[in-house]
Design a protein around this motif. Structure first.
Motif, mmCIF file in Angstrom:
data_model
loop_
_atom_site.group_PDB
_atom_site.id
_atom_site.type_symbol
_atom_site.label_atom_id
_atom_site.label_comp_id
_atom_site.label_asym_id
_atom_site.label_seq_id
_atom_site.Cartn_x
_atom_site.Cartn_y
_atom_site.Cartn_z
ATOM 1 N N GLU A 145 -27.288 -5.975 -34.834
ATOM 2 C CA GLU A 145 -27.297 -7.409 -35.116
ATOM 3 C C GLU A 145 -27.344 -7.640 -36.615
ATOM 4 O OE1 GLU A 145 -27.476 -10.612 -33.074
ATOM 5 O OE2 GLU A 145 -26.847 -10.894 -35.161
ATOM 6 N N ASP A 199 -27.248 -10.819 -38.051
ATOM 7 C CA ASP A 199 -27.926 -12.078 -38.382
ATOM 8 C C ASP A 199 -29.427 -11.828 -38.490
ATOM 9 O OD1 ASP A 199 -29.470 -14.597 -37.483
ATOM 10 O OD2 ASP A 199 -27.494 -15.380 -37.979
ATOM 11 N N GLN A 225 -31.661 -13.811 -35.908
ATOM 12 C CA GLN A 225 -31.506 -13.319 -34.539
ATOM 13 C C GLN A 225 -32.154 -11.946 -34.381
ATOM 14 O OE1 GLN A 225 -30.075 -14.828 -31.941
ATOM 15 N NE2 GLN A 225 -29.144 -16.603 -32.914
ATOM 16 N N ASP A 270 -24.557 -7.334 -30.964
ATOM 17 C CA ASP A 270 -23.904 -8.597 -31.282
ATOM 18 C C ASP A 270 -22.401 -8.385 -31.230
ATOM 19 O OD1 ASP A 270 -23.760 -10.761 -34.223
ATOM 20 O OD2 ASP A 270 -23.370 -11.161 -32.115
ATOM 21 N N TYR A 271 -21.686 -9.348 -30.707
ATOM 22 C CA TYR A 271 -20.239 -9.186 -30.580
ATOM 23 C C TYR A 271 -19.553 -9.204 -31.934
ATOM 24 C CZ TYR A 271 -15.420 -9.927 -29.161
ATOM 25 O OH TYR A 271 -14.064 -9.790 -28.994
ATOM 26 N N GLY A 289 -16.973 -6.402 -31.496
ATOM 27 C CA GLY A 289 -17.800 -5.792 -30.464
ATOM 28 C C GLY A 289 -17.046 -4.877 -29.524
ATOM 29 N N LEU A 295 -24.320 -9.323 -26.948
ATOM 30 C CA LEU A 295 -24.922 -10.627 -27.215
ATOM 31 C C LEU A 295 -23.948 -11.427 -28.059
ATOM 32 C CD1 LEU A 295 -28.419 -9.302 -28.388
ATOM 33 C CD2 LEU A 295 -27.816 -10.088 -26.107
ATOM 34 N N SER A 296 -23.728 -12.667 -27.680
ATOM 35 C CA SER A 296 -22.780 -13.453 -28.458
ATOM 36 C C SER A 296 -23.151 -14.919 -28.444
ATOM 37 C CB SER A 296 -21.363 -13.283 -27.900
ATOM 38 O OG SER A 296 -20.463 -14.107 -28.608
ATOM 39 N N CYS A 297 -22.865 -15.587 -29.568
ATOM 40 C CA CYS A 297 -23.101 -17.024 -29.624
ATOM 41 C C CYS A 297 -22.019 -17.769 -28.866
ATOM 42 C CB CYS A 297 -23.104 -17.508 -31.075
ATOM 43 S SG CYS A 297 -24.505 -16.918 -31.996
ATOM 44 N N LYS A 338 -26.049 -15.891 -26.270
ATOM 45 C CA LYS A 338 -27.322 -16.179 -26.922
ATOM 46 C C LYS A 338 -27.642 -17.664 -26.711
ATOM 47 C CE LYS A 338 -26.418 -13.025 -30.783
ATOM 48 N NZ LYS A 338 -26.208 -12.974 -32.239
#
Lengths: 198, 166
Positions: A70, A72, A75, A121-122, A129, A150-152, A173
């Protein structure tokens, strides 16, 4: 000394609401233990020592290892803090595709243990990803490690792409902290109970 | 149960179709009962052997054709499945072959397949993951424990996981 008998009625209490009992002795070398615990208590894999006749069996518990990928900062903090507060998992955090490739190399050379679960995270700054999933799945010793993306975004094409590449699951997410935290815990809870290979 | 769940998002309100491949009637009944507790399960179709599973997912899988269309139920009704629960011990084609077939075709590769088996043998678990299984869950002996596992499984895949086509 802990004495176990082959009967669920003779289970021994080893913690709050946690009991163990002997299921079977396998080939006079290994034992299979049954663990009873409430659903909110994580139960990790155990490494059994060989039984040498009358000698006591040493039971060492390996910590569940999670590789978090990840970039970010916020996050990453949510994920690592959630895992630290609610689990006994050992967590390694990497932030870029390059670090993922380097971690894979170290694992292949035996310099680092294989993780039990990968949360990824993607979108990373230097890699996508599904590309990283494909790379990890191409490594024999990592082929069986569950990868949860995990992706927004909640793009169907992203979900499909990652699952097709070999990711085990894809999680959007959640925007709210509590919802995301709950999702992370559910992921770890599920994958720590799903059968894996030691 | 669903209303209080903080993980629900707009994406998770889509109804899903589940395919259960299980030859044990008692286990199948329990899984269906547990799944019906979740509002997001539109349907759960139960088949008892590997051939029926492949039929349910479209003849395209077995014939190796390009897979843009699905033929499912009798009468040509199209059905798209979002999650597959697959037992390994099946009459006819076993679960390994069903898994291998589905994960080798473009049309079905992305559908999450959760193996639900009584076996905890290392070589079988390894083989399932090598063939592309998304998860492997062992059926415990006790009824209550099995119910709990199925609920956890369903809760994860229905409430948390993103599924293709949502």
């Amino acid at each position: 000394m802990l004495i176990l008998e082959r009967s669920i009625d003779k289970a021994v209490c080893i913690g709050k609401d946690v009991r163990i009992h002997l299921i079977e002795v396998i080939n006079k070398r290994r034992v299979k233990l049954g663990v009873e615990a409430p659903p909110d208590v994580p139960v990790w894999r155990s490494e059994m020592g060989d039984w040498k006749g009358d000698e006591p069996i040493s039971l060492a518990c390996e910590r569940f290892r999670i590789l978090v990928i990840e970039d970010d900062v916020a996050q990453a903090k949510i994920i690592t803090r959630t895992l630290a507060n609610a689990t006994t998992a050992e967590v390694e955090l990497v932030k870029t595709g390059r670090e993922v490739y380097e971690a894979c190399d170290r694992i292949q050379r035996g310099e680092e243990d294989r993780p039990d679960l990968i949360l990824m995270d993607y979108r990373l700054p230097d890699a996508r990803g599904d590309e990283l999933v494909g790379h990890i799945r191409g490594i024999e010793m990592l082929r069986q490690v569950p990868i949860v993306m995990l992706s927004c975004a909640d793009s169907s094409s992203e979900v499909s792409g990652c699952l097709s590449a070999g990711a085990n699951a894809f999680i959007s997410k959640a925007e709210e902290f509590d919802a995301f935290r709950t999702s992370v815990l559910r992921i770890v809870d599920f994958w720590s109970h799903a059968q894996q290979v030691a | 149960m669903d209303a209080a769940d903080p993980t629900l998002s707009a994406a998770s309100t889509t109804l899903i179709n589940v395919l259960l491949v299980e030859d044990d009637a008692a286990h199948a009944k329990l899984v269906r009962r547990a799944m019906r507790e979740f509002d997001h399960v539109l349907s759960i179709r139960h088949v008892e052997d590997g051939h029926a599973a492949l039929d349910a997912l479209g003849a395209a899988c077995r014939l190796g054709c390009g897979a843009d269309s699905w033929t499912g139920e009798s009468g040509g009704e199209e059905r798209r499945y979002d999650l597959i629960l697959l037992d390994l011990r099946l009459p006819g084609i076993d679960g390994f072959e069903v898994l291998r077939t589905l994960k080798s075709h473009d049309a079905t590769r992305r559908i999450p397949i959760v193996i639900v088996s009584t076996s905890d043998r290392r070589e079988e678990i390894e083989r399932c993951y090598a063939l592309g299984a998304n998860a492997y869950v062992c059926k415990p002996i006790g009824f209550e424990e099995w119910l709990r596992k199925v609920r956890a499984l369903a809760s994860f895949w229905i409430h948390v996981a993103g599924l293709p086509g949502r």
